[in-house]
Design an enzyme around this catalytic site. Structure first.
Site, PDB file in Angstrom:
ATOM      1  N   TYR A 116     -15.095   0.919  -7.461  1.00 41.53           N
ATOM      2  CA  TYR A 116     -16.367   1.614  -7.249  1.00 41.53           C
ATOM      3  C   TYR A 116     -17.269   1.488  -8.475  1.00 41.53           C
ATOM      4  O   TYR A 116     -18.399   1.950  -8.459  1.00 41.53           O
ATOM      5  CB  TYR A 116     -16.108   3.079  -6.876  1.00 41.53           C
ATOM      6  CG  TYR A 116     -15.238   3.176  -5.629  1.00 41.53           C
ATOM      7  CD1 TYR A 116     -15.786   2.997  -4.364  1.00 41.53           C
ATOM      8  CD2 TYR A 116     -13.848   3.361  -5.724  1.00 41.53           C
ATOM      9  CE1 TYR A 116     -14.991   3.022  -3.227  1.00 41.53           C
ATOM     10  CE2 TYR A 116     -13.042   3.401  -4.590  1.00 41.53           C
ATOM     11  CZ  TYR A 116     -13.616   3.229  -3.350  1.00 41.53           C
ATOM     12  OH  TYR A 116     -12.835   3.243  -2.226  1.00 41.53           O
ATOM     13  N   LYS A 138       1.042   9.877   5.524  1.00 43.08           N
ATOM     14  CA  LYS A 138       1.170   8.503   6.032  1.00 43.08           C
ATOM     15  C   LYS A 138       2.496   7.857   5.631  1.00 43.08           C
ATOM     16  O   LYS A 138       2.610   6.629   5.574  1.00 43.08           O
ATOM     17  CB  LYS A 138      -0.030   7.679   5.547  1.00 43.08           C
ATOM     18  CG  LYS A 138      -1.376   8.214   6.045  1.00 43.08           C
ATOM     19  CD  LYS A 138      -2.521   7.228   5.814  1.00 43.08           C
ATOM     20  CE  LYS A 138      -3.819   7.756   6.417  1.00 43.08           C
ATOM     21  NZ  LYS A 138      -4.934   6.788   6.314  1.00 43.08           N
ATOM     22  N   LYS A 156       0.855  -1.181   0.000  1.00 43.91           N
ATOM     23  CA  LYS A 156       0.000   0.000   0.000  1.00 43.91           C
ATOM     24  C   LYS A 156       0.893   1.233   0.000  1.00 43.91           C
ATOM     25  O   LYS A 156       1.687   1.440   0.917  1.00 43.91           O
ATOM     26  CB  LYS A 156      -0.895  -0.021   1.225  1.00 43.91           C
ATOM     27  CG  LYS A 156      -1.821   1.176   1.275  1.00 43.91           C
ATOM     28  CD  LYS A 156      -2.881   0.990   2.324  1.00 43.91           C
ATOM     29  CE  LYS A 156      -3.779   2.201   2.375  1.00 43.91           C
ATOM     30  NZ  LYS A 156      -4.775   2.065   3.438  1.00 43.91           N
ATOM     31  N   LYS A 208      -2.162  -1.539  -4.019  1.00 45.88           N
ATOM     32  CA  LYS A 208      -2.996  -0.336  -3.953  1.00 45.88           C
ATOM     33  C   LYS A 208      -2.157   0.924  -3.959  1.00 45.88           C
ATOM     34  O   LYS A 208      -1.180   0.957  -3.221  1.00 45.88           O
ATOM     35  CB  LYS A 208      -3.792  -0.429  -2.659  1.00 45.88           C
ATOM     36  CG  LYS A 208      -4.702   0.708  -2.401  1.00 45.88           C
ATOM     37  CD  LYS A 208      -5.418   0.463  -1.107  1.00 45.88           C
ATOM     38  CE  LYS A 208      -6.187   1.698  -0.751  1.00 45.88           C
ATOM     39  NZ  LYS A 208      -6.590   1.709   0.603  1.00 45.88           N
ATOM     40  N   SER A 263     -10.166   5.479  -4.981  1.00 42.45           N
ATOM     41  CA  SER A 263     -11.135   6.558  -5.161  1.00 42.45           C
ATOM     42  C   SER A 263     -10.668   7.626  -6.151  1.00 42.45           C
ATOM     43  O   SER A 263     -11.446   8.091  -6.979  1.00 42.45           O
ATOM     44  CB  SER A 263     -11.443   7.180  -3.800  1.00 42.45           C
ATOM     45  OG  SER A 263     -10.243   7.620  -3.175  1.00 42.45           O
ATOM     46  N   ARG A 318     -11.153   9.576   1.614  1.00 42.52           N
ATOM     47  CA  ARG A 318     -11.112  10.203   2.942  1.00 42.52           C
ATOM     48  C   ARG A 318     -12.322  11.108   3.141  1.00 42.52           C
ATOM     49  O   ARG A 318     -12.828  11.253   4.252  1.00 42.52           O
ATOM     50  CB  ARG A 318      -9.778  10.929   3.132  1.00 42.52           C
ATOM     51  CG  ARG A 318      -8.632   9.915   3.233  1.00 42.52           C
ATOM     52  CD  ARG A 318      -7.262  10.534   3.357  1.00 42.52           C
ATOM     53  NE  ARG A 318      -6.229   9.498   3.217  1.00 42.52           N
ATOM     54  CZ  ARG A 318      -4.967   9.732   2.924  1.00 42.52           C
ATOM     55  NH1 ARG A 318      -4.547  10.976   2.739  1.00 42.52           N
ATOM     56  NH2 ARG A 318      -4.110   8.729   2.807  1.00 42.52           N
ATOM     57  N   GLU A 321       7.775  -6.774   1.254  1.00 44.59           N
ATOM     58  CA  GLU A 321       6.522  -6.704   2.027  1.00 44.59           C
ATOM     59  C   GLU A 321       5.658  -7.947   1.785  1.00 44.59           C
ATOM     60  O   GLU A 321       5.132  -8.544   2.713  1.00 44.59           O
ATOM     61  CB  GLU A 321       5.706  -5.459   1.624  1.00 44.59           C
ATOM     62  CG  GLU A 321       6.230  -4.130   2.157  1.00 44.59           C
ATOM     63  CD  GLU A 321       5.920  -3.922   3.643  1.00 44.59           C
ATOM     64  OE1 GLU A 321       5.319  -4.804   4.277  1.00 44.59           O
ATOM     65  OE2 GLU A 321       6.299  -2.855   4.161  1.00 44.59           O
TER      66      GLU A 321
END
Ligand code: PBG
Length: 329
Positions: A319, A224, A201, A255, A281, A211, A240
């Site tokens: 979506y 982040k 990610k 992602k 998004s 968000r 990872e």
């Protein structure tokens, strides 16, 4: 006639007719390839549009069965639940995550009661919908604490599993959380609860509209980057994934999606594990706005979605999932 000037091998032969193109196509999309994200909100009889995501809504719990029923009818195998949490329920520690009456817990129970195993339910494991600072874990001087956060994530996972969640999806990027979550699931009788690790990610600017959708827009202090990955890296993604597989991940998420097709392919080629792409998004909003404004033809949607399959993804969180029957027609 001049010979030798033109090719005897003509790749265009296979492309000449529609039936032939269909015959040799290497990838395709079906509803089985999709996971539908659903945003939940408190209240009654609500279908509230998310401003930054045209065609996406937040639903109150009394509407949730309609949405899931439609997903089942389309043939979508799984939904992913995301809560819009009002400000008064957020705090530093994200304690609402462990409230057995929170939106996600209630939604899982409602859906499982009505639809049993006709559709899978996936839930994020992370604190960001619930923290007042918008981070995925506990914050100390701008740093997100790893081990202390995992303690809470274990409990969040157990709670969601108890409620009937099928697939836990840790999206927090803490080190070592997959192993700890797996261990505690096994110890507590949830041997068969699957883990879809958001192993790769990236700290991405493509998450902006999400968000807004979950009500953490504007709350996020700094960024982040001290836990999500640097988008300049790809070797690190493989490290990872290797760790999360060793710790017990059943599936791997990459992602965002479209800017990271190289990563999807790398992960698939190296590990042969189910890989899920998240068309996030920001990707959705950019494409949808482009289509709505007439800047690009609506076929950009299928073209983008197929690229995930070509890269090696087994499924796509999108979506567009609840509209995919129409898009494919
Ligand atoms: C939270 C989470 C995020 C998304 C899914 N889970 C946002 C973030 O990490 O800030 C983003 C999804 C999207 O943009 O569609 N852990």
């Amino acid at each position: 006639m001049i010979t030798g000037k033109f090719p005897s091998l003509r790749l265009r032969r296979n492309r000449k007719n529609d039936w032939s193109r269909r015959l040799v196509e290497e990838n395709n999309l079906t509803p089985n390839d999709f996971i539908l994200p659903i945003f939940l909100i408190d209240g009654k009889n609500k279908k509230q549009s998310v401003k930054s995501m045209p065609g996406v809504y937040r639903y109150s719990l009394d509407k949730i069965c309609l949405v899931v029923d439609k997903a089942i009818k389309i043939g979508i195998p799984m939904v992913a639940l995301f809560p819009y949490t009002s400000k008064d329920k957020k705090n530093d520690l994200g304690t609402e995550a462990l409230n057995e009456n929170n939106l996600v817990c209630k939604a899982i129970q409602i859906i499982k009661k009505k639809f049993k195993n006709d559709i899978g339910i996936m839930c994020d494991v992370a604190l960001d919908p619930y923290t007042s600072h918008g981070h995925d874990g506990l914050l100390k001087k701008k740093y997100v604490l790893n081990d202390e956060t995992i303690e809470i994530l274990i409990n969040q996972s157990l709670l969601q599993a108890q409620m009937g969640c099928d697939v836990l999806a840790p999206s927090d990027m803490m080190d070592g959380r997959i192993g700890e979550i797996r261990k505690s699931l096994d110890k507590n009788g949830f041997k068969m609860t699957q883990i879809l690790s958001y192993a790769v990610k990236y700290a991405s600017s493509f998450y902006g509209p999400f968000r807004d959708a979950v009500g953490s827009k504007g709350l996020l202090k700094s960024d982040k980057k001290n836990y999500q990955m640097d988008f300049k890296n790809s070797d690190e993604a493989l490290r990872e994934v290797a760790l999360d597989i060793k710790e017990g991940a059943d599936m791997i998420m990459v992602k965002p999606g479209l800017p990271y097709l190289d990563i999807i392919k790398l992960v698939k080629n190296n590990f042969k594990i189910p890989v899920i792409a998240y068309q996030v998004s920001g990707e959705y909003s950019l494409l949808t706005n482009g289509v709505n404004k007439g800047l690009v033809d609506k076929n950009v949607i299928i073209e983008s979605l197929i690229s995930f399959k070509r890269a090696g993804a087994n499924a796509i969180v999108s979506y567009y999932a609840d509209k995919i029957d129409k898009i494919l027609k």
